[in-house]
Write an enzyme that holds these catalytic residues in place. Structure first.
Site, short mmCIF file in Angstrom:
data_model
loop_
_atom_site.label_atom_id
_atom_site.label_comp_id
_atom_site.label_asym_id
_atom_site.label_seq_id
_atom_site.Cartn_x
_atom_site.Cartn_y
_atom_site.Cartn_z
N LYS A 174 8.24 1.26 18.03
CA LYS A 174 8.28 2.79 17.91
C LYS A 174 8.65 3.52 19.28
O LYS A 174 9.12 4.81 19.14
CB LYS A 174 6.72 3.37 17.60
N GLY A 234 -10.77 -4.02 8.14
CA GLY A 234 -9.36 -3.80 7.52
C GLY A 234 -8.51 -2.97 8.45
O GLY A 234 -7.34 -2.83 8.22
N LYS A 247 9.90 0.16 11.35
CA LYS A 247 10.14 0.52 12.63
C LYS A 247 10.76 -0.78 13.36
O LYS A 247 11.46 -0.85 14.21
CB LYS A 247 8.95 0.96 13.58
N VAL A 274 7.24 6.17 12.53
CA VAL A 274 6.60 6.33 13.85
C VAL A 274 5.52 7.11 13.54
O VAL A 274 5.90 8.20 13.08
CB VAL A 274 7.39 6.88 14.82
N GLY A 321 -1.68 3.84 7.02
CA GLY A 321 -2.43 4.05 5.65
C GLY A 321 -1.29 4.35 4.41
O GLY A 321 -0.46 4.98 4.85
N GLY A 358 3.19 7.21 11.20
CA GLY A 358 2.49 7.50 9.70
C GLY A 358 3.06 9.07 9.37
O GLY A 358 4.15 9.50 9.25
N GLU A 390 -4.92 -6.91 11.27
CA GLU A 390 -4.31 -8.00 10.40
C GLU A 390 -4.99 -9.31 10.76
O GLU A 390 -5.55 -9.62 11.84
CB GLU A 390 -2.53 -7.98 10.70
N ASN A 416 0.77 -1.12 -0.09
CA ASN A 416 -0.15 -0.05 -0.07
C ASN A 416 0.94 1.39 -0.04
O ASN A 416 0.50 2.32 -0.72
CB ASN A 416 -1.06 0.04 1.22
#
Length: 436
Positions: free
Chosen positions: A208, A190, A108, A135, A310, A137, A193, A18
């Site tokens: 992180k 979603g 990470k 860390v 994301g 996003g 996982e 992604n």
């Protein structure tokens, strides 16, 4: 490779999930803007993928299943690693750095174990190693800690840095559903996982926390140094009880400078679910959003909030790092080096002052509260609040303690579990975000 303002900057991308797909898309669609920001054209040299047969939105000639060969190419100046995991990413990044290529990574797990090794390789060859996306996003927190607050003394970094667990706890709080049902719903939507262990057991947040602690306190901290607890034991009853104390429950990553009574300093890095007051800024961070609160000696309290995961948000952080690395290639210079001058010791969780929330099922008879309080008094732990609920077979005691060494708190819990009048210690959580 000699830096000059006339050459094109070649970029290799390792991994096209992604985030990788979004990085490739932005490189293509924003080529003109990126060239203006960098001061030279930025061109994608290739993308390493596992399966060449899988349809992808990139020219087939750019795809390769040989990441080592792509990294080794002379026309590659920057390697963007988005494969994840330790191996082969570790070797590929190290080889890139040792051959004079700058690296941007969102890995990470790798950084939490091998930042020292990779930072040394980058320093030796005078190239950049950037990892803002590792860390939280898109939330800019790494660069502010490394640069904006470089002249200040950071005392504490606390945050919600895992969107999956925050979504689960927020949904449990809002709906009253239990953990298992909410985890299943997170998977259907979603947010979780297929194997959610890394998220719900705190491994992701601990990695992180190690990165944040290393930067904030100028000390190498690994994931093994971080005390870790997950959220699987949190119940809907805990969230209901938290509301009665004007609190909610969040999985927190906390990195803290601990000042000993002898004047010596150490670092506490820990991850666990905790009650926080509804008045605390992190209490209103819900759903899959992340937030980090930094407390510094002179800057005071700073809060960074946004989408912590994301494809597009994480790609934004990756591209920001890539532009910085490309500018340095074009104009000369480099980003900040790893700073480990402080080399502070890691405080074991036993020595860290914390507060506890304890819920227990007790026998409904006179003197139980006095017996329970006596165990806390023996260990110099002060009780801040008591709530008695139910009667008969449903009699419960809920205690909130004042701050005391974690060892003393856990010894109190162990003593409660051995008491005849305590039928069951149902839940133990810590309380953060208060001054007492």
């Amino acid at each position: 490779m000699t830096d000059n303002p006339d050459r094109t900057i070649g970029v290799a991308v390792l991994g096209m999930g992604n985030v990788g797909a979004e990085v490739v898309r932005i490189l293509d669609e924003s080529a003109g803007d990126l060239q203006s920001r960098v001061g030279a054209p930025v061109e994608l040299r290739g993308v390493a993928v596992r399966d060449l047969a899988k349809p992808r939105k990139v020219a087939q000639e750019l795809l390769t299943d040989d990441p080592a060969a792509l990294v080794a190419r002379d026309d590659v100046d920057i390697v963007v690693e988005l494969m994840g995991g330790i191996d082969p990413a570790r070797g590929l990044i190290r080889n890139a750095l040792e051959n004079g290529k700058s690296v941007v990574t969102a890995n990470k797990a790798l950084l939490a174990e091998y930042t020292g090794e990779l930072a040394t390789a980058a320093a030796t060859r005078k190239v950049d190693l950037y990892f803002e996306a590792a860390v939280a996003g898109a939330i800019p927190v790494v660069r502010p800690l490394m640069q904006s607050l470089a002249g200040d003394t950071v005392e504490r970094v606390a945050g919600i840095v895992n969107g999956t667990t925050n979504f689960i706890l927020s949904a449990m709080d809002e709906t009253g559903a239990d953990y298992d049902d909410t985890l299943a719903e997170a998977g259907r939507l979603g947010y979780a996982e297929a194997d959610p262990t890394a998220d719900v057991e705190g491994y992701d947040a601990a990695a992180k926390a190690a990165i944040l602690a290393s930067i904030a306190f100028h000390t190498r901290v690994t994931a093994a140094d971080v005390h870790r607890e997950g959220i699987s034991s949190v119940t809907s009853a805990d969230l209901v009880a938290a509301k009665k104390f004007d609190c909610t429950v969040k999985l927190l990553s906390i990195c803290e400078r601990v000042h000993g009574t002898d004047g010596r300093q150490s670092i506490s890095a820990r991850v666990y679910p905790a009650l926080i007051p509804l008045s605390h800024p992190l209490a209103t961070v819900n759903g899959a959003f992340n937030a980090v609160v930094v407390e510094a000696e002179n800057a005071g309290r700073l809060m960074f909030y946004g989408q912590g995961a994301g494809g597009s948000p994480t790609a934004s952080a990756v591209l920001g790092d890539m532009v910085m690395a490309a500018r340095n290639k074009v104009h000369g210079g480099r980003g900040p080096l790893e700073s480990t001058y402080a080399s502070l010791p890691i405080a074991p969780i036993d020595d860290v002052p914390t507060r506890y929330y304890i819920s227990m099922k007790v026998a409904d008879k006179p003197g139980v509260l006095a017996q329970v309080a006596g165990e806390f008094t023996k260990r110099s732990v002060s009780i801040a609040a008591v709530r008695q609920e139910g009667a008969g077979d449903d009699a419960r005691l809920i205690l909130v303690t004042h701050r005391a060494p974690d060892r003393a708190q856990s010894e109190c819990v162990a003593a409660l579990e051995d008491m005849d009048s305590v039928i069951k210690v149902s839940s133990v959580l810590r309380l953060e975000g208060t001054d007492d």
